[in-house]
Design an enzyme around this catalytic site. Structure first.
Site, PDB file in Angstrom:
ATOM      1  CB  VAL A  55     -48.568 -64.250  -9.157  1.00  0.00           C
ATOM      2  CG1 VAL A  55     -49.684 -65.172  -8.673  1.00  0.00           C
ATOM      3  CG2 VAL A  55     -47.226 -64.967  -9.087  1.00  0.00           C
ATOM      4  CB  CYS A  56     -53.010 -62.922  -9.625  1.00  0.00           C
ATOM      5  SG  CYS A  56     -54.777 -62.699  -9.372  1.00  0.00           S
ATOM      6  CB  THR A  57     -54.535 -58.668 -11.591  1.00  0.00           C
ATOM      7  OG1 THR A  57     -54.361 -58.464 -10.188  1.00  0.00           O
ATOM      8  CG2 THR A  57     -55.867 -59.356 -11.852  1.00  0.00           C
TER       9      THR A  57
END
Length: 231
Positions: free
Chosen positions: A102-104
């Site tokens: 998720v995300c970075t």
């Protein structure tokens, strides 16, 4: 009788807790699933907010996971060059059904050599950090490329988790979980992406995050160099 699903999230200092807690809330409602919070040691992990998290299992004691997931946050800049974290991801990836983020958190997968030749999503501020790991940027909210499933920035974690539940189990189970958590997002403003945010708001955020972006790019450059050297 099928064995229960083993789902594991890698913790690390300065992670963005919503990257983690949104998906955890979804996966915790999957019948029979066991959700693990993983770190090198059982010790409190500070997030990038007031919350502190406690791992449930160490890397050494973690069973083989069906799903391994890395959330994002400022601390990703450190784990992309943390050999113990990267080695854990590589080992788990050999037997995992799905390798996710998720995300970075996708940058950590990239640094472990797990996104080379794959499409992947990440937070908008880190879109230029996937290419050094051989990944192709996707701006989808949830990107599925074979058994790599990656969510975009922060709040995409819930969409990611519901999508993966529909793949792992079935759509009706995912829809039942969506109903249980009353997930009907209706943001008050249309400024959640650089493409839709007002120019002044985007300029303000770009100015604020510029030093952090440079730190991340430096960390990614070191990680990609090491990855190429070890190839």
């Amino acid at each position: 009788m099928a064995a229960p699903l083993q789902i594991g999230f890698v913790l690390f200092p300065k992670l963005t807790q919503l990257d983690l807690t949104g998906p955890v809330q979804v996966f915790a409602r999957v019948p029979g699933a066991t959700v693990h919070l993983l770190w090198k040691r059982i010790e409190p992990i500070p997030t990038d907010s007031v919350l502190t998290l406690l791992p449930t299992t160490t890397f050494a004691d973690c069973p083989q996971l069906d799903v391994v997931c890395v959330p994002g946050g400022a601390g990703v800049d450190d784990i992309v060059n943390d050999e113990e974290v990267l080695d854990f991801l590589k080992r788990q990836a050999e037997g995992a059904r799905y390798i996710t983020s998720v995300c970075t958190g996708s940058l950590a997968l990239g640094a472990a050599g797990l996104l080379d030749g794959y499409r992947a999503a990440t937070h908008w501020s880190a879109r230029d950090c996937l290419a050094p790991f051989g990944a192709t940027l996707s701006t989808e909210r949830v990107c599925i490329d074979r058994n790599r499933v990656t969510g975009g920035g922060v709040t995409a974690g819930i969409d990611f988790a519901l999508t993966l539940v529909s793949i792992l189990i079935d759509r009706s189970t995912a829809e039942a979980i969506q109903l249980a958590i009353e997930y009907i997002p209706a943001p008050p403003f249309d400024s959640g992406a650089p493409e839709s945010a007002p120019p002044a708001v985007l300029a303000l955020m770009q100015e604020r995050i510029a030093p952090f972006q440079q730190r991340r790019r430096n960390a990614v450059a070191r990680a990609s160099q090491r990855l190429r050297a070890g190839a």
